[in-house]
Scaffold this motif. Structure first.
Motif, mmCIF file in Angstrom:
data_model
loop_
_atom_site.group_PDB
_atom_site.id
_atom_site.type_symbol
_atom_site.label_atom_id
_atom_site.label_comp_id
_atom_site.label_asym_id
_atom_site.label_seq_id
_atom_site.Cartn_x
_atom_site.Cartn_y
_atom_site.Cartn_z
ATOM 1 N N TRP A 44 36.987 25.634 48.267
ATOM 2 C CA TRP A 44 36.322 26.476 47.488
ATOM 3 C C TRP A 44 36.272 25.129 45.798
ATOM 4 N N SER A 45 34.394 25.346 45.517
ATOM 5 C CA SER A 45 35.154 24.613 43.771
ATOM 6 C C SER A 45 35.653 25.496 43.039
ATOM 7 N N ARG A 46 35.626 24.335 41.979
ATOM 8 C CA ARG A 46 36.331 24.707 40.362
ATOM 9 C C ARG A 46 35.662 26.207 40.076
ATOM 10 N N ALA A 47 34.407 26.089 40.007
ATOM 11 C CA ALA A 47 33.389 26.593 39.128
ATOM 12 C C ALA A 47 33.731 27.998 40.499
ATOM 13 N N ASP A 48 34.490 27.839 41.549
ATOM 14 C CA ASP A 48 33.993 29.204 42.250
ATOM 15 C C ASP A 48 35.477 29.535 41.923
ATOM 16 N N ILE A 49 36.428 29.401 41.628
ATOM 17 C CA ILE A 49 37.810 29.973 41.712
ATOM 18 C C ILE A 49 37.440 30.307 40.161
ATOM 19 N N GLU A 50 37.408 29.911 38.892
ATOM 20 C CA GLU A 50 37.394 29.829 38.079
ATOM 21 C C GLU A 50 36.611 31.649 37.816
ATOM 22 N N LEU A 51 35.634 31.461 38.333
ATOM 23 C CA LEU A 51 34.725 32.910 38.093
ATOM 24 C C LEU A 51 35.433 34.054 39.102
ATOM 25 N N ALA A 52 36.142 33.471 40.420
ATOM 26 C CA ALA A 52 36.953 34.545 41.220
ATOM 27 C C ALA A 52 37.894 34.972 40.133
ATOM 28 N N LEU A 53 38.611 34.496 39.113
ATOM 29 C CA LEU A 53 39.677 34.942 38.196
ATOM 30 C C LEU A 53 39.060 35.764 37.519
ATOM 31 N N GLU A 54 37.871 35.280 36.729
ATOM 32 C CA GLU A 54 37.245 36.131 35.864
ATOM 33 C C GLU A 54 37.066 37.809 36.358
ATOM 34 N N VAL A 55 36.909 37.358 37.665
ATOM 35 C CA VAL A 55 36.294 38.746 37.669
ATOM 36 C C VAL A 55 37.189 39.918 38.523
ATOM 37 N N ALA A 56 38.475 38.951 38.823
ATOM 38 C CA ALA A 56 39.749 39.950 38.953
ATOM 39 C C ALA A 56 40.427 39.671 37.729
ATOM 40 N N GLN A 57 40.157 39.204 36.783
ATOM 41 C CA GLN A 57 40.855 39.903 35.071
ATOM 42 C C GLN A 57 39.890 41.360 35.013
ATOM 43 N N ILE A 58 38.277 41.433 34.959
ATOM 44 C CA ILE A 58 37.190 42.305 34.848
ATOM 45 C C ILE A 58 38.061 43.655 35.767
ATOM 46 N N VAL A 59 38.548 43.070 37.045
ATOM 47 C CA VAL A 59 38.866 44.701 37.831
ATOM 48 C C VAL A 59 40.092 45.139 37.667
ATOM 49 N N LEU A 60 40.704 44.288 36.519
ATOM 50 C CA LEU A 60 42.337 44.701 35.901
ATOM 51 C C LEU A 60 42.324 45.511 34.626
ATOM 52 N N LEU A 61 41.361 45.203 34.204
ATOM 53 C CA LEU A 61 41.295 45.515 33.004
ATOM 54 C C LEU A 61 40.631 47.243 33.091
ATOM 55 N N ALA A 62 39.419 46.893 34.062
ATOM 56 C CA ALA A 62 38.925 48.105 34.454
ATOM 57 C C ALA A 62 39.561 49.408 34.805
ATOM 58 N N VAL A 63 40.707 48.554 35.923
ATOM 59 C CA VAL A 63 41.610 49.729 36.330
ATOM 60 C C VAL A 63 43.131 50.562 35.386
ATOM 61 N N TRP A 64 42.941 49.756 34.633
ATOM 62 C CA TRP A 64 44.018 49.894 33.862
ATOM 63 C C TRP A 64 43.645 50.581 32.316
ATOM 64 N N VAL A 65 41.937 50.610 32.696
ATOM 65 C CA VAL A 65 41.336 51.502 31.116
ATOM 66 C C VAL A 65 41.437 52.804 32.460
ATOM 67 N N TYR A 66 41.079 53.418 33.349
ATOM 68 C CA TYR A 66 40.731 53.587 34.424
ATOM 69 C C TYR A 66 42.104 54.841 34.291
ATOM 70 N N THR A 67 43.351 54.058 34.670
ATOM 71 C CA THR A 67 44.491 55.072 34.413
ATOM 72 C C THR A 67 44.488 55.946 33.289
ATOM 73 N N THR A 68 44.635 54.096 31.926
ATOM 74 C CA THR A 68 45.222 54.697 30.758
ATOM 75 C C THR A 68 44.509 56.590 30.424
ATOM 76 N N TYR A 69 43.269 56.106 30.425
ATOM 77 C CA TYR A 69 42.656 57.852 30.243
ATOM 78 C C TYR A 69 42.068 58.610 31.069
ATOM 79 N N HIS A 70 42.922 58.576 32.354
ATOM 80 C CA HIS A 70 43.401 59.560 33.423
ATOM 81 C C HIS A 70 43.994 60.741 33.870
ATOM 82 N N GLU A 71 45.401 60.293 32.892
ATOM 83 C CA GLU A 71 46.437 60.379 33.678
ATOM 84 C C GLU A 71 47.242 61.068 31.866
#
Length: 71
Positions: A44-71
């Motif tokens: 993977w190139s540096r740009a690929d890794i940075e994009l994967a990390l950004e996507v992971a951050q967004i997914v984790l944020l979405a999971v946190w928001v979902y669990t926060t408001y549906h409990e």
């Protein structure tokens, strides 16, 4: 804390692809972290890794928001 994992200073080349090497690195394990070694060995190139990390951050944020408001 730095927001990026890499030094963002300009180099002679604007390419995001790592420079090819003629032989494998001969540095000992104590000179380089396992994460750095894994990144260098990756296809993977540096740009690929940075994009994967950004996507992971967004997914984790979405999971946190979902669990926060549906409990």
């Amino acid at each position: 804390m730095s927001t990026t994992l890499w030094d963002t200073t300009q180099t002679e080349s604007d390419s995001t692809e790592p420079a090819p090497t003629a032989a494998p690195s001969t540095t000992s394990g104590s000179d380089q972290s396992p994460l750095s070694a894994a990144i260098e060995a990756s296809s993977w190139s540096r740009a690929d890794i940075e994009l994967a990390l950004e996507v992971a951050q967004i997914v984790l944020l979405a999971v946190w928001v979902y669990t926060t408001y549906h409990e």
